[in-house]
Design a protein around this motif. Structure first.
Motif, PDB file in Angstrom:
ATOM      1  N   ARG A 145       0.853  -1.196   0.000  1.00  0.00           N
ATOM      2  CA  ARG A 145       0.000   0.000   0.000  1.00  0.00           C
ATOM      3  C   ARG A 145       0.883   1.239   0.000  1.00  0.00           C
ATOM      4  O   ARG A 145       1.913   1.276   0.667  1.00  0.00           O
ATOM      5  N   TYR A 147      -0.468   5.292  -0.371  1.00  0.00           N
ATOM      6  CA  TYR A 147      -1.513   6.207  -0.816  1.00  0.00           C
ATOM      7  C   TYR A 147      -1.621   7.423   0.096  1.00  0.00           C
ATOM      8  O   TYR A 147      -1.140   7.423   1.240  1.00  0.00           O
ATOM      9  N   ARG A 157      -1.788   3.376  -4.247  1.00  0.00           N
ATOM     10  CA  ARG A 157      -2.121   1.952  -4.158  1.00  0.00           C
ATOM     11  C   ARG A 157      -2.815   1.677  -2.829  1.00  0.00           C
ATOM     12  O   ARG A 157      -2.255   1.875  -1.758  1.00  0.00           O
ATOM     13  N   THR A 181      -4.883  -5.190  -4.134  1.00  0.00           N
ATOM     14  CA  THR A 181      -4.699  -3.741  -4.009  1.00  0.00           C
ATOM     15  C   THR A 181      -4.387  -3.195  -5.397  1.00  0.00           C
ATOM     16  O   THR A 181      -3.753  -3.867  -6.209  1.00  0.00           O
ATOM     17  N   THR A 182      -4.841  -1.995  -5.677  1.00  0.00           N
ATOM     18  CA  THR A 182      -4.671  -1.423  -7.008  1.00  0.00           C
ATOM     19  C   THR A 182      -4.251   0.035  -6.910  1.00  0.00           C
ATOM     20  O   THR A 182      -4.532   0.720  -5.930  1.00  0.00           O
ATOM     21  N   GLN A 183      -3.592   0.501  -7.965  1.00  0.00           N
ATOM     22  CA  GLN A 183      -3.378   1.932  -8.127  1.00  0.00           C
ATOM     23  C   GLN A 183      -4.726   2.562  -8.446  1.00  0.00           C
ATOM     24  O   GLN A 183      -5.457   2.078  -9.304  1.00  0.00           O
ATOM     25  N   GLU A 202      -9.334   2.748 -11.415  1.00  0.00           N
ATOM     26  CA  GLU A 202      -8.368   1.776 -10.913  1.00  0.00           C
ATOM     27  C   GLU A 202      -7.561   1.186 -12.061  1.00  0.00           C
ATOM     28  O   GLU A 202      -8.024   1.132 -13.204  1.00  0.00           O
TER      29      GLU A 202
END
Length: 479
Positions: A145, A147, A157, A181-183, A202
């Motif tokens: 992660r 963000y 992320r 988990t994604t950008q 995403e």
């Protein structure tokens, strides 16, 4: 004698008084100020203020050490080649995962400015490393992660906004539920009464299930990923109440492809423009389509059974976006495996599932047909006492490839309908952030599938409907 004693005592008193008076005239040396750590209770436990700033920070982390065992099987690709033989397969494996991180927050006129960074270091071997046989792999550093949250926006992320059930109490991974988990760039609206809505963009790579290829009129097409034109659009609506929680979410997913043919049956841009695609003497053309996915989930608290007891139910569907239903993406690497591709069920492995399959129109163009997938998953959690709990997890996924895949043989890239059932039960001792947690889990998987139209019988020893079981044991610590 008395007179002498009186004179001596009087002289001593006079000398002492003079010394005290002189000492009072000397400068006093003050002790150095003590720097105390200031806690930040407004942000929860564990936060403390960085000296000289208004930033409050908390260290967080997770370490997981696990082993797994499962019988080895003969495994054959749906496209033709043998992956492994049982006598050459790994039966055991281990893994370690370390995820240190930090959570920093500070007040601003637009609300709390939050920054989260969490790294991830994984190392595995044996059946938890990949297709057997496998030795110990290298450490895989990545970002779990990273963000920033500010004024309702999330940049970076973070856990996808699509998922509901995160499989947090499963020691391995079962199919039927996306977990990643994604950008992303997401806006979150917090409404009164525990209601929350999100909408954002995403990274589509996290939700790509690959592109199928079939042999049709005009030559054999080879499909590879095309240029990214659009991010996935993901929206959700959720609520948390005294009875539990619920969520609905949806996503739009663009699939972009480039197809080539050595026979020149497709017309388009010269393939030499795309590294590794076709040859300069061939030709290639791009095609895009949009898939979609939807999810609904609910958790009911069960205080009548015991403190902490709950049941979670979730359903998801993907049309041209099957990773959102947990197929070939999300929690599992393949419908025919458990947590890792080394844990094959054996038999006919479903490694041909994809978001889309191509249809050669025979006139220099091609079109795309979408795969559909529907998944259901449920978990019942029961606490035997405050430190001992069990989970029973059941999931079922139905995969329906398009007609062009179901009507082509395996050697031509076809694949039939499939049903995948997972069952898992575990026993976990410990309490997160207070003790270490130790758990053992037994899992079972069954793959039942149809052969595509016109496919001859499989060779002896290759099971069309394979099944497998496995055991995971884990010790972890969260802080």
């Amino acid at each position: 004698m008395t007179s002498i004693k009186t004179v001596l005592l009087g002289s001593a008193a006079g000398i002492l008084a003079t010394g005290v008076a002189q000492a009072a005239d000397l400068p006093v040396k003050k002790a150095a100020a003590v720097q105390y750590v200031e806690v930040c209770p407004a942000y929860g436990r564990g936060f403390f203020k960085l000296p000289g700033t208004d930033i409050c920070i908390r260290q967080l982390g997770y370490i997981k050490l696990g082993i797994a065992a499962a019988p080895a099987h003969d495994a054959k690709r749906s496209s033709g080649g043998t992956i492994t033989r049982a006598h050459a397969g790994d039966n055991v494996g281990w893994q370690s995962s370390v995820r240190p991180g930090w959570d920093a927050r500070s007040p601003t006129e637009y609300g709390t400015l939050r920054t989260v960074v969490q790294l991830r270091l994984d190392q595995r071997n044996g059946l938890l490393e990949g297709r057997p046989p496998q030795g110990t792999g290298a450490f895989r550093p990545s970002t779990q992660r990273a963000y920033i949250e500010w004024a309702g926006f999330t940049f970076g992320r973070q856990a996808t906004q699509f998922q509901f059930y995160d499989q947090g109490d499963i020691l391995g991974a079962l199919g039927g539920s996306p977990k990643t988990t994604t950008q992303q760039l997401t806006y979150t609206w917090q409404a009164p009464g525990g209601l929350k809505a999100t909408i954002g963009l995403e990274d589509p790579d996290a939700w790509s299930a690959g592109n199928g290829a079939v042999s049709t009129v005009g030559g054999t097409m080879v499909i590879v990923r095309g240029p990214t034109r659009m991010y996935d659009v993901v929206a959700s609506l959720s609520t948390e109440q005294s009875w539990g929680s619920a969520k609905i979410s949806g996503a739009a997913h663009e699939v972009s492809t480039i197809a080539t043919t050595s026979s020149g049956g497709l017309v388009g841009t010269n393939c030499s423009l795309f590294a590794g695609v076709g040859t300069s003497s061939g030709s290639c053309v791009t095609e895009r389509t949009t898939g979609w996915a939807a999810l609904a989930g609910v958790t009911f608290l069960l205080p009548s059974l015991g403190a902490g007891d709950q049941i979670t139910l979730e359903a998801s569907h993907g049309n041209g976006a099957i990773a959102y239903a947990g197929v070939n993406g999300g929690g599992t690497a393949n419908p025919g495996s458990f947590e890792r591709t080394g844990q094959w069920t054996g038999g006919l492995v479903r490694d041909g599932d994809a978001d889309v399959f191509a249809v050669n129109n025979g006139n220099g163009t091609y079109s795309l047909q979408k795969t559909k997938a529907t998944s259901f998953i449920g978990e019942l959690r029961h606490y035997w006492n405050p430190l001992l709990r069990s989970n029973l997890i059941v999931s079922h996924t139905r995969i329906t490839p398009p007609a062009v895949a179901r009507n082509s043989t395996l050697s031509d890239g076809g694949i039939g309908k499939g049903n995948v059932t997972d069952v898992g039960v575990n026993l976990i001792w410990g309490k997160s952030r207070q003790t270490a947690e130790i758990g053992v889990e037994v899992v079972y998987k069954k793959v039942k599938q149809n052969l595509p139209l016109g496919q001859p019988a499989l060779a002896a020893g290759i099971d069309k409907d394979p099944s497998a079981w496995g055991v995971n044991a884990v010790i972890s610590r969260t802080w």
